[in-house]
Scaffold this motif. Structure first.
Motif, mmCIF file in Angstrom:
data_model
loop_
_atom_site.group_PDB
_atom_site.id
_atom_site.type_symbol
_atom_site.label_atom_id
_atom_site.label_comp_id
_atom_site.label_asym_id
_atom_site.label_seq_id
_atom_site.Cartn_x
_atom_site.Cartn_y
_atom_site.Cartn_z
ATOM 1 N N ARG A 514 28.224 75.195 -37.899
ATOM 2 C CA ARG A 514 28.952 75.853 -38.982
ATOM 3 C C ARG A 514 30.422 76.141 -38.666
ATOM 4 N NH1 ARG A 514 27.212 78.117 -43.560
ATOM 5 N NH2 ARG A 514 25.044 78.051 -42.879
ATOM 6 N N VAL A 517 33.194 74.010 -40.167
ATOM 7 C CA VAL A 517 33.559 74.084 -41.579
ATOM 8 C C VAL A 517 34.941 74.698 -41.736
ATOM 9 C CG1 VAL A 517 32.935 75.098 -43.799
ATOM 10 C CG2 VAL A 517 31.150 74.168 -42.307
ATOM 11 N N THR A 518 35.211 75.760 -41.002
ATOM 12 C CA THR A 518 36.502 76.432 -41.121
ATOM 13 C C THR A 518 37.529 75.917 -40.117
ATOM 14 O OG1 THR A 518 35.643 78.184 -39.691
ATOM 15 C CG2 THR A 518 35.493 78.525 -42.077
ATOM 16 N N ARG A 532 29.549 67.997 -40.962
ATOM 17 C CA ARG A 532 30.469 69.022 -41.490
ATOM 18 C C ARG A 532 30.421 69.105 -43.009
ATOM 19 N NH1 ARG A 532 36.295 69.351 -42.909
ATOM 20 N NH2 ARG A 532 37.007 71.440 -42.297
ATOM 21 N N TYR A 533 30.295 67.973 -43.662
ATOM 22 C CA TYR A 533 30.398 67.972 -45.122
ATOM 23 C C TYR A 533 29.065 68.204 -45.822
ATOM 24 C CZ TYR A 533 35.232 66.760 -44.560
ATOM 25 O OH TYR A 533 36.566 66.806 -44.226
ATOM 26 N N TYR A 535 27.716 71.141 -45.683
ATOM 27 C CA TYR A 535 27.742 72.578 -45.952
ATOM 28 C C TYR A 535 28.344 72.843 -47.337
ATOM 29 C CZ TYR A 535 26.542 73.330 -41.061
ATOM 30 O OH TYR A 535 25.894 73.333 -39.845
ATOM 31 N N GLU A 537 30.240 75.035 -48.534
ATOM 32 C CA GLU A 537 31.626 75.480 -48.597
ATOM 33 C C GLU A 537 32.610 74.322 -48.805
ATOM 34 O OE1 GLU A 537 29.745 78.106 -45.309
ATOM 35 O OE2 GLU A 537 29.262 76.289 -46.445
ATOM 36 N N LEU A 538 32.235 73.116 -48.369
ATOM 37 C CA LEU A 538 33.152 71.980 -48.460
ATOM 38 C C LEU A 538 32.841 71.056 -49.628
ATOM 39 C CD1 LEU A 538 33.542 71.121 -44.670
ATOM 40 C CD2 LEU A 538 35.190 72.229 -46.170
ATOM 41 N N GLU A 654 42.359 66.233 -43.330
ATOM 42 C CA GLU A 654 40.967 66.663 -43.212
ATOM 43 C C GLU A 654 40.130 65.561 -42.567
ATOM 44 O OE1 GLU A 654 38.744 69.603 -44.659
ATOM 45 O OE2 GLU A 654 40.612 70.163 -43.671
#
Length: 659
Positions: A514, A517-518, A532-533, A535, A537-538, A654
């Protein structure tokens, strides 16, 4: 009859068929080797001694004779392999090399730089070495060998070997020639090359094909796994060592391990038969990722090489922030930095050209500068993946598919970094039964499937396949891509990989990953990108490429595959030239092809290559390894999408979600 130790006495008489090596057990020597009819010469020794085996092989070559190497190995007696001068058969050195590869499987036994210090001869070649050892054979093994020799029951084919255990158990193996062999191959060291000694120019040859889509010739082994196993699989000497089926991914998948390979090959298909052959071919592609036999020009700067080398700026560069990252795997460089180089050939005119070794062979790495963990990690000047590496039945076929793969990765990355909605292929356009089956399989897991048109200025069909979870919860999405002259095949290739990702799902510690993600600078390895993607949030970043217009296949890829079929006129090389022209129109006018083939490829009628195209977006993994700065096409695409040119602080953007 036994002869004297090779190298310490005159050549044995023509009538002698048995050569006595150092430490050969007396009872093994005393067996009636002259009665066997498989070989003209028999070389008996206690264990493997390279210097002595080389002399025996040289003698057999000089006489045009077959050679049977007999030696002890721990508790076993090894009869063979039977070497024949008129066949492509492994020798005792090949068996030794493949045994060492088997012991090193999973640890990466790769060649190293040749030592400048003289290598001392082994004791077995010295005059004072003992000629014979104590008896070795058990009564059971002695009797078995005597029966085999008296009755002429060996019946070894060239390259075959019999292993006899202490209990009399007997196993027959086949030893194929190994490029690592120190007797008949290139040996365990890298081959040094010189910048003043280039290979000759390479002319493309016509490659007629009967395939409806002129991108492939005759398939290896006829895509028949039984033929493949018969030619390549041996449980002790390989090169195919293990074939494992995986039924957990919702499709037929196989993993193939080759001796001495860093990476396994993976195959997917509607049946395990098909997946098995595909996995084997991928494994052979991957062993081409290191310069096993290609000459390497060591410790030379780009400035010293001048126009004999590819210009480094065209490959892109890394930013100061990337090089300062604690997760960076790279060393800084400029035109005066000594580095290693390998030869490639320009596709346009066949002229030889040097490219950095870690560009031409993505598994190439340098020795650490020191014993510190940071220096051990920074073992390359360029981070590369297998992108642009391909296998074919010819150099031209492999080069064509290398370019198609580069086009796929380039299109995905350009589309991702632009972050603009992409056209979506209408669901009604997908009538191929295999594609429909894969879509239904993905949808059954709770995902909607989007097939996006990723083709940009490089006008080759590229499909971005996205699985988007309907409830928006983790895993929210998975992504893949495919390219082909046939848009349906491009979609099918993307869906196969997408189906695998969906089938595996989330198989990692969710909380451990996690923080990426940030903080995108924590993205370090290949798997981190697609993890990563997943999650929620993204999800907005992923959705940025959706909601484009719905189009037909004909609108998305006008004229394909007919435009290639017409241009190729039944010849793979003409198809390659057509695709080369598409690269040139996109401003990618320099293509260098590095031949990664080893003798093990060519013996099977295969060719492995890596296409190097300055200016194309490279598929790299790890945020500190994204080589995006200094690429004019990317800068132009971002300027068009954002209304302003990218600044230094923007790079490397990114991380991409490519798996």
């Amino acid at each position: 009859m036994s002869g004297p130790l090779l190298g310490t006495a005159p050549e044995p008489r023509a009538a002698d068929q048995v050569l006595s090596g150092a430490l050969a057990p007396a009872d093994l020597l005393a067996l009636p080797w002259t009665e066997q009819q498989d070989a003209d010469l028999v070389a008996v020794a206690g264990g493997y001694h390279a210097h002595w085996e080389r002399q025996a092989l040289d003698l057999a070559r000089a006489r045009g004779s077959s050679l049977l190497s007999v030696r002890t190995n721990g508790t076993q007696v090894l009869l063979g392999p039977l070497w024949s001068p008129d066949r492509s058969s492994g020798c005792a050195g090949c068996a030794q090399a493949r045994s060492a590869d088997r012991d090193a499987t999973g640890h990466g036994r790769l060649p190293t730089r040749p030592s400048s210090a003289p290598v001392p001869e082994p004791a077995a070649a010295l005059p004072h070495a003992p000629r014979a050892a104590a008896p070795f054979l058990s009564p059971v093994v002695h009797g078995l060998l005597a029966d085999l020799l008296h009755g002429d029951q060996l019946q070894l084919a060239p390259g075959e070997l019999l292993a006899i255990g202490p209990d009399g158990s007997l196993r027959r193996h086949r030893v194929l020639p190994s490029f690592r062999c120190e007797l008949c191959g290139s040996g365990p060291d890298l081959r040094p090359g010189r910048p003043t000694d280039p290979p000759p120019p390479r002319e493309l040859l016509p490659r007629p094909t009967r395939a409806a889509l002129a991108d492939r010739g005759e398939p290896p082994f006829g895509l028949d796994p039984a033929r493949m196993r018969a030619a390549l699989a041996d449980p002790l000497f390989g090169p195919v060592l293990r074939i494992q089926r995986d039924g957990t991914a919702g499709m037929a998948m196989t993993e193939i391990n080759l001796l001495g390979a860093l990476f396994a090959g993976h195959g997917r298909g509607a049946t395990f038969r098909h997946a098995e052959v595909v996995g084997c071919l991928e494994a052979y592609e991957r062993i081409g990722g290191f310069p096993h036999v290609a000459p390497v020009v060591f410790d030379t700067s780009a400035r010293q090489l001048g126009d004999r080398a590819l210009d480094l700026p065209g490959l892109g560069h890394y930013t100061a922030r990337q090089l300062a990252s604690p997760l960076c795997r790279l060393r800084p460089f400029d035109d005066d930095t000594p580095m290693d180089w390998v030869w490639g050939h320009q596709l346009e005119d066949g002229r030889p050209l040097l490219v950095p070794a870690d560009i031409g062979f993505y598994q190439y790495a340098y020795q650490p500068l020191s014993d510190t963990p940071e220096d051990a990690r920074r073992n390359r000047y360029f981070h590369e993946s297998s992108s642009g590496s391909a296998l074919g039945g010819s150099y031209e076929e492999a080069a064509l598919h290398a370019l198609l793969e580069l086009a796929e990765r380039d299109a995905f990355l350009l589309s991702w970094h632009r972050g603009r909605p992409l056209p979506r292929i209408a669901p009604s356009e997908i009538t191929d039964q295999e594609c429909l089956l894969l879509v239904r399989q993905i949808e059954a897991k709770g995902f909607d499937v989007h097939l996006l048109v990723a083709t940009t200025d490089l006008a080759i069909p590229v499909v971005w396949a996205m699985a988007l979870h309907r409830n928006g919860l983790m895993p929210t999405n998975f992504n893949s891509a495919g390219s082909s002259a046939d848009p349906v095949q491009a979609a099918r290739a993307a869906l196969w990989e997408l189906s695998q990702l969906v089938g595996v799902g989330v198989d990692w510690d969710v909380e451990e990953v996690r923080p990426m993600v940030t903080d995108p600078w924590l993205v370090d390895e290949l798997l981190d990108h697609h993890k990563r993607y997943t999650y929620p949030e993204l999800l907005p970043r992923i959705r940025a490429v959706l909601d484009g217009p719905v189009v037909t296949l004909a609108d998305a890829f006008p004229g394909w595959p007919g435009v290639l079929t017409d241009a190729a006129a039944g010849d793979v090389t003409r198809a390659l030239r057509f695709v080369e022209g598409l690269f040139r129109r996109a401003g990618l006018d320099r293509i260098v092809v590095v031949d990664q083939s080893t003798p093990e490829h060519t013996a099977l009628g295969l060719s492995a290559v890596k296409a190097v195209v300055p200016g194309i977006l490279p598929m790299c993994f790890g945020q500190a390894q994204q080589r995006l700065a200094g690429l004019p096409r990317l800068a132009a695409a971002l300027t068009d999408a954002r209304g302003r040119p990218p600044q230094d602080e923007d790079f490397p953007f990114e991380p991409h979600p490519f798996p």
